[in-house]
Design a protein around this motif. Structure first.
Motif, PDB file in Angstrom:
ATOM      1  N   ALA A  81       0.822  -1.213   0.000  1.00  0.00           N
ATOM      2  CA  ALA A  81       0.000   0.000   0.000  1.00  0.00           C
ATOM      3  C   ALA A  81       0.857   1.264   0.000  1.00  0.00           C
ATOM      4  N   TYR A  82       1.946   1.277   0.758  1.00  0.00           N
ATOM      5  CA  TYR A  82       2.761   2.489   0.834  1.00  0.00           C
ATOM      6  C   TYR A  82       3.354   2.835  -0.527  1.00  0.00           C
ATOM      7  N   ALA A  83       3.671   1.805  -1.346  1.00  0.00           N
ATOM      8  CA  ALA A  83       4.244   2.063  -2.670  1.00  0.00           C
ATOM      9  C   ALA A  83       3.207   2.714  -3.579  1.00  0.00           C
ATOM     10  N   ARG A  84       1.965   2.276  -3.475  1.00  0.00           N
ATOM     11  CA  ARG A  84       0.905   2.903  -4.278  1.00  0.00           C
ATOM     12  C   ARG A  84       0.686   4.349  -3.839  1.00  0.00           C
ATOM     13  N   GLU A  85       0.792   4.577  -2.538  1.00  0.00           N
ATOM     14  CA  GLU A  85       0.660   5.950  -2.032  1.00  0.00           C
ATOM     15  C   GLU A  85       1.813   6.832  -2.527  1.00  0.00           C
ATOM     16  N   MET A  86       3.018   6.284  -2.546  1.00  0.00           N
ATOM     17  CA  MET A  86       4.172   7.046  -3.039  1.00  0.00           C
ATOM     18  C   MET A  86       3.989   7.423  -4.502  1.00  0.00           C
ATOM     19  N   ALA A  87       3.519   6.465  -5.313  1.00  0.00           N
ATOM     20  CA  ALA A  87       3.308   6.749  -6.732  1.00  0.00           C
ATOM     21  C   ALA A  87       2.255   7.845  -6.919  1.00  0.00           C
ATOM     22  N   ALA A  88       1.207   7.801  -6.091  1.00  0.00           N
ATOM     23  CA  ALA A  88       0.165   8.833  -6.183  1.00  0.00           C
ATOM     24  C   ALA A  88       0.719  10.200  -5.793  1.00  0.00           C
ATOM     25  N   ARG A  89       1.570  10.246  -4.780  1.00  0.00           N
ATOM     26  CA  ARG A  89       2.159  11.523  -4.364  1.00  0.00           C
ATOM     27  C   ARG A  89       3.129  12.069  -5.409  1.00  0.00           C
ATOM     28  N   ILE A  90       3.864  11.169  -6.053  1.00  0.00           N
ATOM     29  CA  ILE A  90       4.782  11.618  -7.118  1.00  0.00           C
ATOM     30  C   ILE A  90       3.994  12.320  -8.216  1.00  0.00           C
ATOM     31  N   ARG A  91       2.822  11.781  -8.542  1.00  0.00           N
ATOM     32  CA  ARG A  91       2.002  12.380  -9.591  1.00  0.00           C
ATOM     33  C   ARG A  91       1.341  13.685  -9.124  1.00  0.00           C
ATOM     34  N   ALA A  92       0.977  13.733  -7.853  1.00  0.00           N
ATOM     35  CA  ALA A  92       0.176  14.865  -7.372  1.00  0.00           C
ATOM     36  C   ALA A  92       1.000  16.032  -6.844  1.00  0.00           C
ATOM     37  N   GLU A  93       2.186  15.751  -6.269  1.00  0.00           N
ATOM     38  CA  GLU A  93       2.978  16.805  -5.627  1.00  0.00           C
ATOM     39  C   GLU A  93       4.213  17.127  -6.465  1.00  0.00           C
ATOM     40  N   ALA A  94       4.266  18.347  -6.928  1.00  0.00           N
ATOM     41  CA  ALA A  94       5.314  18.741  -7.873  1.00  0.00           C
ATOM     42  C   ALA A  94       6.717  18.558  -7.309  1.00  0.00           C
ATOM     43  N   ASP A  95       6.899  18.830  -6.031  1.00  0.00           N
ATOM     44  CA  ASP A  95       8.242  18.792  -5.441  1.00  0.00           C
ATOM     45  C   ASP A  95       8.549  17.494  -4.694  1.00  0.00           C
ATOM     46  N   PHE A  96       7.688  16.481  -4.869  1.00  0.00           N
ATOM     47  CA  PHE A  96       7.894  15.263  -4.079  1.00  0.00           C
ATOM     48  C   PHE A  96       8.461  14.128  -4.910  1.00  0.00           C
ATOM     49  N   PHE A  97       9.502  13.478  -4.370  1.00  0.00           N
ATOM     50  CA  PHE A  97       9.972  12.178  -4.867  1.00  0.00           C
ATOM     51  C   PHE A  97      10.655  11.486  -3.694  1.00  0.00           C
ATOM     52  N   PRO A  98      10.271  10.247  -3.397  1.00  0.00           N
ATOM     53  CA  PRO A  98      10.802   9.582  -2.201  1.00  0.00           C
ATOM     54  C   PRO A  98      12.302   9.292  -2.318  1.00  0.00           C
ATOM     55  N   LEU A  99      12.962   9.293  -1.177  1.00  0.00           N
ATOM     56  CA  LEU A  99      14.366   8.910  -1.132  1.00  0.00           C
ATOM     57  C   LEU A  99      14.450   7.387  -1.163  1.00  0.00           C
ATOM     58  N   ILE A 100      15.145   6.872  -2.137  1.00  0.00           N
ATOM     59  CA  ILE A 100      15.270   5.425  -2.291  1.00  0.00           C
ATOM     60  C   ILE A 100      16.588   4.977  -1.660  1.00  0.00           C
ATOM     61  N   PRO A 101      16.539   4.151  -0.638  1.00  0.00           N
ATOM     62  CA  PRO A 101      17.790   3.719   0.026  1.00  0.00           C
ATOM     63  C   PRO A 101      18.575   2.737  -0.835  1.00  0.00           C
ATOM     64  N   HIS A 102      19.900   2.779  -0.681  1.00  0.00           N
ATOM     65  CA  HIS A 102      20.751   1.785  -1.332  1.00  0.00           C
ATOM     66  C   HIS A 102      20.443   0.409  -0.754  1.00  0.00           C
ATOM     67  N   GLU A 103      20.652  -0.630  -1.563  1.00  0.00           N
ATOM     68  CA  GLU A 103      20.458  -1.997  -1.101  1.00  0.00           C
ATOM     69  C   GLU A 103      21.675  -2.842  -1.472  1.00  0.00           C
ATOM     70  N   ARG A 104      22.025  -3.743  -0.585  1.00  0.00           N
ATOM     71  CA  ARG A 104      23.111  -4.692  -0.853  1.00  0.00           C
ATOM     72  C   ARG A 104      22.702  -6.022  -0.253  1.00  0.00           C
ATOM     73  N   ASN A 105      22.110  -6.868  -1.086  1.00  0.00           N
ATOM     74  CA  ASN A 105      21.548  -8.118  -0.600  1.00  0.00           C
ATOM     75  C   ASN A 105      22.188  -9.343  -1.245  1.00  0.00           C
ATOM     76  N   ARG A 106      23.431  -9.196  -1.704  1.00  0.00           N
ATOM     77  CA  ARG A 106      24.109 -10.332  -2.342  1.00  0.00           C
ATOM     78  C   ARG A 106      25.565 -10.461  -1.893  1.00  0.00           C
ATOM     79  N   THR A 107      25.820 -10.147  -0.643  1.00  0.00           N
ATOM     80  CA  THR A 107      27.182 -10.225  -0.118  1.00  0.00           C
ATOM     81  C   THR A 107      27.697 -11.663  -0.116  1.00  0.00           C
ATOM     82  N   ILE A 108      26.880 -12.589   0.363  1.00  0.00           N
ATOM     83  CA  ILE A 108      27.298 -13.993   0.408  1.00  0.00           C
ATOM     84  C   ILE A 108      27.462 -14.540  -1.003  1.00  0.00           C
ATOM     85  N   PHE A 109      26.534 -14.204  -1.892  1.00  0.00           N
ATOM     86  CA  PHE A 109      26.641 -14.677  -3.271  1.00  0.00           C
ATOM     87  C   PHE A 109      27.950 -14.216  -3.903  1.00  0.00           C
ATOM     88  N   SER A 110      28.316 -12.959  -3.681  1.00  0.00           N
ATOM     89  CA  SER A 110      29.566 -12.441  -4.231  1.00  0.00           C
ATOM     90  C   SER A 110      30.766 -13.204  -3.680  1.00  0.00           C
TER      91      SER A 110
END
Length: 227
Positions: free
Chosen positions: A72-101
């Protein structure tokens, strides 16, 4: 007249047989030892990867991702991106393949049926990391609110797909660890049936997507990305 064989010759023959038997036994023991080490290595690699995949799958489930459904929060973020001119969420970095590497050099020791879903899952993580870099440098003013929202929705969809791929990889590894090759074949059959059923359900949606893509291709003046 019967020829008498020198006892020393018999001793040499018997000694040779003992040596040969020793080589055979040592070779057999060595092969058993190597096979055991290989099985242990295969299991160790699988358990490590299973734990890493399970950790990220748990995060996605905690955040509300589900198969074919964005939280639900992702759908809300997409709606805010469309509705609020100055809004875009901060997307955190991800590192989920340390063991694989760390174990990628040993990935070839895994059974083929396990390697394939694991490789596809981690390829998806690489794609997500690339998308995150793009999102963090996205210029909403330049591309517009609608396109920015669609890029964000693509990112969410990629994480939804990662959940599915992660579960599939866990199923295959867990099956091999618990039931060997026979259990893996059963899981492969079940996943193939699931995918075929899913494809049938998605047929109308796929036809619409194809029609939209055909329209975009036939309209050279439009945005090639469709956004």
């Amino acid at each position: 007249m019967t020829e008498v064989i020198d006892p020393r010759i018999w001793q040499a023959v018997i000694a040779g047989l003992f040596v040969a038997m020793g080589w055979v036994v040592n070779g057999w023991q060595s092969r058993r030892h190597q096979d055991r080490l290989r099985r242990e290595r295969v299991n160790d690699v699988q358990r490590a990867l299973y734990a890493e995949i399970r950790a990220y799958v748990a995060v996605l489930e905690r955040d509300g991702f589900a198969e074919g459904s964005a939280p639900a929060y992702a759908r809300e973020m997409a709606a805010r991106i469309r509705a609020e001119a100055d809004f875009f969420p901060l997307i955190p970095h991800e590192r989920n393949r340390t063991i694989f590497s760390a174990v990628v050099g040993d990935i070839h020791v895994l059974p083929r049926a396990v390697v394939d879903p694991v490789a596809v899952y981690y390829s998806q993580l690489v794609a997500i990391e690339t998308m995150i870099r793009d999102l963090r440098s996205l210029d909403k003013d330049r591309i517009g609110a609608e396109r920015a929202a669609r890029v964000y929705e693509d990112y969410v969809a990629m994480k939804t797909e990662a959940l599915v791929l992660g579960r599939d990889a866990m199923l295959m590894m867990g099956g091999f660890l618990s039931g060997g090759a026979e259990r893996v074949r059963q899981i492969e059959t079940a996943l193939a049936e699931r995918d075929a059923s899913s494809l049938r359900r998605r047929a109308p949606e796929l036809r619409r997507e194809i029609a939209e893509m055909t329209t975009r291709v036939s309209n050279p003046g439009g945005d090639p990305s469709g956004r």
